[in-house]
Write an enzyme that holds these catalytic residues in place. Structure first.
Site, mmCIF file in Angstrom:
data_model
loop_
_atom_site.group_PDB
_atom_site.id
_atom_site.type_symbol
_atom_site.label_atom_id
_atom_site.label_comp_id
_atom_site.label_asym_id
_atom_site.label_seq_id
_atom_site.Cartn_x
_atom_site.Cartn_y
_atom_site.Cartn_z
ATOM 1 N N TYR A 1 -12.896 18.896 -16.503
ATOM 2 C CA TYR A 1 -13.596 17.609 -16.589
ATOM 3 C C TYR A 1 -14.671 17.599 -15.500
ATOM 4 O O TYR A 1 -14.413 17.966 -14.343
ATOM 5 C CB TYR A 1 -12.597 16.476 -16.411
ATOM 6 C CG TYR A 1 -13.204 15.144 -16.030
ATOM 7 C CD1 TYR A 1 -14.223 14.569 -16.795
ATOM 8 C CD2 TYR A 1 -12.742 14.453 -14.914
ATOM 9 C CE1 TYR A 1 -14.775 13.352 -16.439
ATOM 10 C CE2 TYR A 1 -13.278 13.230 -14.559
ATOM 11 C CZ TYR A 1 -14.300 12.685 -15.317
ATOM 12 O OH TYR A 1 -14.854 11.483 -14.971
ATOM 13 N N ASP B 1 -3.488 19.361 -14.766
ATOM 14 C CA ASP B 1 -3.897 18.048 -15.249
ATOM 15 C C ASP B 1 -3.443 17.940 -16.700
ATOM 16 O O ASP B 1 -3.959 18.625 -17.582
ATOM 17 C CB ASP B 1 -5.416 17.907 -15.137
ATOM 18 C CG ASP B 1 -5.907 16.517 -15.528
ATOM 19 O OD1 ASP B 1 -5.242 15.849 -16.347
ATOM 20 O OD2 ASP B 1 -6.975 16.112 -15.038
ATOM 21 N N LYS C 1 -5.756 6.864 -19.639
ATOM 22 C CA LYS C 1 -5.930 7.368 -20.990
ATOM 23 C C LYS C 1 -4.690 7.101 -21.848
ATOM 24 O O LYS C 1 -4.333 5.964 -22.089
ATOM 25 C CB LYS C 1 -6.289 8.848 -20.943
ATOM 26 C CG LYS C 1 -7.748 9.133 -20.625
ATOM 27 C CD LYS C 1 -8.217 8.661 -19.279
ATOM 28 C CE LYS C 1 -9.644 9.087 -18.977
ATOM 29 N NZ LYS C 1 -10.001 8.804 -17.566
ATOM 30 N N ARG D 1 0.833 -1.204 0.000
ATOM 31 C CA ARG D 1 0.000 0.000 0.000
ATOM 32 C C ARG D 1 0.869 1.256 0.000
ATOM 33 O O ARG D 1 0.476 2.294 -0.533
ATOM 34 C CB ARG D 1 -0.933 0.005 1.213
ATOM 35 C CG ARG D 1 -1.764 1.289 1.325
ATOM 36 C CD ARG D 1 -3.010 1.073 2.171
ATOM 37 N NE ARG D 1 -2.714 0.659 3.520
ATOM 38 C CZ ARG D 1 -2.448 1.515 4.533
ATOM 39 N NH1 ARG D 1 -2.420 2.815 4.303
ATOM 40 N NH2 ARG D 1 -2.219 1.066 5.743
#
Length: 390
Positions: free
Chosen positions: A108, A177, A202, A55
């Site tokens: 977005y 971004d 993406k 983790r």
């Protein structure tokens, strides 16, 4: 290694010390043995190198982080299970109740929806500076400025160097971004931005088979984001996914060249079609920010194209979308396959109709993610689909 194409293949990777494997092995393990109590204590305290629990860090994920830090020109990077997990970790790691977050949009829809939801729950003021401009929006309470290198879905640009300079003069960190551009087309850190973020799902993955996010920047900022995202939220990327992103990034520069070539051909075709009212693509000379795009983007203008139909209504958009054959209707982007969607009913359904209208997300707007198919075939597919509204 100075060329991006070479670094995309080699950065962060080396033959495995045990087996000589060229591909980075998948360290499919939860925990790591650390030998002695004292050595384990030193690793947990950050006083000795080593792994403790996946983790927090994992060798396969670490190779991906090193590769992306190199490509973005950053000292450090941290990978997450999704782009939204990366966004959440930045917001939760860097903001406190009473702080102000300023963004330049349109964003977005999922990002803006998340910002406003966290703002309401945690007492963080969220300010849209798109209309007023950043200089007028900054206040003594501003603690973070957020921008997209190409806005989703209308492909507007903001002058990143100007954004960085304005925010830095007030001591405010900035986040860009960079999902739509990737390091192939834009490197915001070189323009003064403090943190760069990607939905790796993406273009970085590129094959529609892995979900992930990444944040790159200074050791201090990335460390704060990692502490929150891994230690408190648990948004870590799985090693299998990291392996897929390592594989995908090797061909990123080659794929981006094909995406850009196809998108420009598609945009030029749409701009000349009588059934199309407007085309949003910064590579077109008629784009109002074409000069800024030429200055700020490198090696192309991206693989995203959005266009508004002359019949600006949902029924017309549906008629076109439902006739497409090569473009698959889906909400993601950056795949080798071409995709198409109706933002008003999908990606931007998270925000109000008023916000959509202000951002140019009309009922007649269609967003295309142009894949790596031959441009002639993509244009032919759009041509036959547009007959539905001709």
């Amino acid at each position: 290694m100075s060329h991006l194409r070479t670094r995309a293949v080699h950065a962060g990777q080396h033959p495995d010390a045990t087996t000589g494997a060229i591909a980075t092995p998948i360290s499919q393990t939860t925990a790591f043995g650390y030998g002695t109590l004292e050595h384990g204590a030193a690793i947990f305290a950050g006083e000795a190198p080593g792994y403790r629990y996946s983790r927090f860090a994992n060798p396969t994920v670490a190779a991906l982080e090193a590769k992306m830090a190199d490509l973005e020109g950053a000292p450090a990077a941290v990978a997450f299970a999704s782009g939204t997990a990366a966004t959440s970790s930045v917001l939760l790691g860097l903001l406190r109740p009473g702080d102000e977050l300023v963004f330049l949009g349109p964003l977005y829809g999922g990002t803006e929806g998340l910002m406003r939801s966290l703002g309401e729950r945690w007492g963080i003021k969220v300010t849209d500076a798109t209309a007023s401009g950043l200089a007028a929006a900054l206040t003594p309470a501003t603690r973070l400025v957020w921008v997209e290198t190409l806005t989703n879905p209308t492909l507007r640009l903001h002058d990143l160097a100007e954004v960085a300079a304005l925010a830095r003069a007030r001591g405010v960190p900035t986040v860009a971004d960079n999902t739509f551009c990737t390091p192939c087309l834009a490197r915001p850190l070189e323009l003064g931005i403090d943190l760069v973020l990607h939905s790796m799902t993406k273009y970085l993955g590129g094959h529609g088979d892995a979900t992930g996010g990444i944040v790159a920047g200074s050791e201090a900022l990335v460390g704060a984001v990692r502490k929150t995202g891994m230690g408190h939220v648990g948004g870590n990327l799985a090693p299998q996914e990291a392996f897929l992103f390592l594989r995908g990034i090797k061909t990123l520069p080659l794929r981006m060249a094909a995406h850009c070539e196809g998108a420009l051909a598609v945009a030029r075709f749409l701009a000349a079609h009588p059934a199309v009212r407007a085309v949003h693509y910064p590579g077109l000379e008629c784009h109002p920010q074409h000069a800024l795009a030429q200055r700020q983007l490198q090696e192309g203008f991206g693989g995203m194209v959005s266009f508004e139909l002359a019949r600006c209504e949902r029924a017309a958009a549906a008629a076109v979308l439902d006739r497409l054959r090569l473009f698959t209707q889906a909400v993601s982007l950056g795949d080798a396959d071409s995709l198409a969607c109706h933002p008003a009913s999908t990606t931007h359904s998270f925000v109000s109709a008023q916000t959509r209208a202000a951002g140019g997300v009309t009922e007649g707007l269609i967003r295309l993610s142009v894949g790596i198919e031959h441009p002639d075939d993509l244009v032919a597919d759009l041509e036959q689909a547009l007959r539905a509204v001709a």
